[in-house]
Design a protein around this motif. Structure first.
Motif, short mmCIF file in Angstrom:
data_model
loop_
_atom_site.label_atom_id
_atom_site.label_comp_id
_atom_site.label_asym_id
_atom_site.label_seq_id
_atom_site.Cartn_x
_atom_site.Cartn_y
_atom_site.Cartn_z
N LEU A 76 0.87 -1.33 0.01
CA LEU A 76 0.05 0.00 0.03
C LEU A 76 0.91 1.08 -0.15
N GLY B 111 -2.63 0.56 -4.71
CA GLY B 111 -3.70 0.23 -3.61
C GLY B 111 -4.75 1.22 -3.12
N ASN C 145 -5.77 3.56 5.41
CA ASN C 145 -4.98 3.97 4.29
C ASN C 145 -5.77 5.16 3.27
#
Length: 561
Positions: A243, A248, A537
């Motif tokens: 990530l 991602g 995230n």
């Protein structure tokens, strides 16, 4: 008035013909390839990177939700709108911005947001090189940028998830300010207009390309997948290892370009077709190949007998298209089909699934396109594996398979080129076969439950055994996937009248007790709940929740309120 002001601004930027507002015109962009559909104020189709930036700026200023979309081939609804948002949604479709720049060494390319994997295959062919993924999603027009944003894995054993640390993207910060961030490591200027125009027109040379130590692919995966005793999956969507900014991001950034590696094309490949009635025997094949083979196989695609049979019948239209018209027709076919579906749903007397039924009936005027030898193997064996190795590895592979046969009951044969091509076409058709079956038999089954899972690398009991109370509610269970990576696609056809959402929740709970991760190589979209680290995230990348609001079961409101 604010809505009309935004639409007028978009028309001024891209031209009126590239701003779609009617329900009929926007329908193919608002409905996902497999699952997901929602409202949109407009679909805007910029023709340049600078136009894309201007449209994005206008949307951010107008306080609407933005969905960045390319070919709309996602399987989880992650590039389509959703219901229940607190703001209007605008889809920025990038398929007109499809440039690919092959850098001087040919070991890397720069791809614009609408560039497809299929186009990249053609661009790289004269150089004897190939992209990260060469079968599967590439055949239906999936974009290169989409693969990066969604951690797409693909079928190639040694490649792992699509990944790069070299990207050019727009980000809305915590104050609601749109910023352009150039991490391509190519000197293109200072202002957004300079950067985007210079990139669009390729106003840069080798001297402007920095000698970067940033990764443009997952360089660790080949060794990672070989560790068969590890208690974690080889690859999955929420893996913190992969990530990084655009990689991602699942559409929480507006990506304008990515810089990725290309790979040398194999001169020769040999395909083997394996069969067994023992899941432990196939697991022995996996461990032996990963632990002992000098070089990793190219592909190792698993098919269960039930999906073999279903794909042979309900995926025949796809196979015929590939066989006689080539893969370049597939994106057009699926797009036309999606538009016809959208139109037919608006006509009251047309029954659900009509387009699929017509396609099915036409395809079944032709005989099975699967060679007799593969049918024979399917009758003999419940579990089958399509195994492709580099040509120079054929001898070693035969020796390893023969050694496995001394302890396990497996059969195999070496495929001709025709058999190998047919086997992979069948495997590709498997992904849509269950969807077509559910559409045609909609009076008997609920919409398909399609799960994309990653098992632990040390999971010996890889083949699923469900409790009888769940089995009784299912018409069919369909298993296929990327076997050496322990990534499986598991499709469930639920009996009409049963609670598909409750069954899905039970299936996911079982997977969690097994230590599996999901999704493995698709966007969480509106099909899965984002795990905490993945949700964090997304919030970090898009603190105002301006882009792709609501994915992963997260809030659909401004600032995630």
């Amino acid at each position: 008035m604010a809505q009309q002001t935004l639409i007028r601004a978009c028309k001024k930027i891209v031209g009126a013909r590239h701003v779609l507002t009617s329900e009929r015109a926007t329908a193919p962009f608002r409905k996902a390839f497999r699952q997901g559909e929602g409202p949109a104020l407009a679909v805007v189709r910029p023709g340049t990177l600078w136009q894309q930036w201007q449209v994005l700026e206008a949307c951010v200023k107008a306080n609407v939700i933005v969905i960045m979309q390319a070919a709309n081939t996602g399987l989880t609804g992650g590039s389509t709108p959703t219901q229940g948002c607190d703001r209007n949604t605008v889809i920025i479709n990038t398929t007109r911005i499809k440039d690919i720049h092959v850098l001087e060494s040919q070991a890397q390319i720069v791809a614009f947001p609408g560039a497809s994997l299929f186009s990249l295959e053609k661009v790289l062919s004269p150089y004897g090189r190939v992209p990260h993924s060469v079968i599967g999603s590439s055949c239906i027009g999936a974009s290169i940028v989409g693969g990066i944003c969604n951690n797409s894995g693909g079928a190639l054993v040694e490649r792992g998830p699509a990944y790069t640390e070299l990207a050019l993207y727009g980000q809305v910060d915590e104050n609601g300010t749109l910023q352009l961030i150039n991490n391509l490591d190519i000197e293109l200027g200072n202002t957004p207009k300079e950067i985007l125009t210079n990139l669009q027109n390729k106003h840069y040379s080798e001297k402007h390309i920095l000698n970067s130590d940033k990764l443009a692919c997952d360089t660790q995966y080949a060794s990672w997948v070989r560790k068969t005793n590890e208690d974690t999956p080889a690859r999955f969507n929420a893996d913190p290892r992969r990530l990084h900014q655009a990689s991602g991001c699942a559409g929480k950034l507006a990506v304008f370009a990515v810089r990725v590696n290309t790979f040398i094309k194999n001169n020769h490949e040999q395909t083997f077709y394996l069969g067994t009635n023992s899941s432990s025997a196939l697991q022995a094949v996996r461990k032996t190949l990963l632990e002992q083979a000098t070089h990793l196989p190219v592909y190792a695609e698993y098919l269960h007998r039930d999906i073999f049979n279903l794909a042979d019948e309900y995926g025949r239209d796809t196979v015929l298209l590939i066989k006689y018209l080539g893969t370049n027709w597939l994106p057009k076919f699926f797009n036309i089909k999606r538009q016809l579906d959208a139109v037919s749903r608006k006509i009251p007397f047309i029954k659900q699934g009509l387009i699929d039924k017509i396609s099915y009936k036409i395809a079944n005027l032709f005989p099975s396109q699967t060679p007799h030898q593969l049918h024979h193997w399917n009758n003999l064996y419940e579990h089958q594996l399509i195994l492709t190795v580099k040509g120079e590895q054929s001898g070693e592979t035969i020796a390893l398979l023969n050694s496995i046969q001394t302890q396990h009951n497996i059969g195999y044969f070496q495929c001709t080129d025709k058999q190998a091509k047919s086997a992979y076409m069948l495997r590709f058709a498997a992904a849509g076969a269950g969807v077509q079956y559910a559409s045609i038999h909609n009076q008997c089954v609920e919409p398909i439950i399609a799960l994309d899972i990653a098992l632990r690398r040390n999971d010996q009991d890889w083949f699923e055994t469900l409790p009888q109370d769940i089995n009784n509610k299912l018409v069919k269970k369909l298993y296929y996937g990327h076997f050496l990576c322990h990534v499986f696609h598991q499709d469930y056809l639920v009996k009409k009248g049963e609670d598909a959402n409750a069954i899905k929740a039970s299936l996911l709970k079982i997977l969690e007790t097994r230590g599996a991760q999901y999704p493995a190589e698709h966007n969480v979209g509106h099909h899965y709940i984002a795990k905490p680290e993945l949700a964090n995230n997304y919030r970090k990348l898009d603190p105002t929740n301006t882009l792709n609001a609501g994915i992963g079961g997260m809030s659909k409101n401004k600032h995630y309120q």
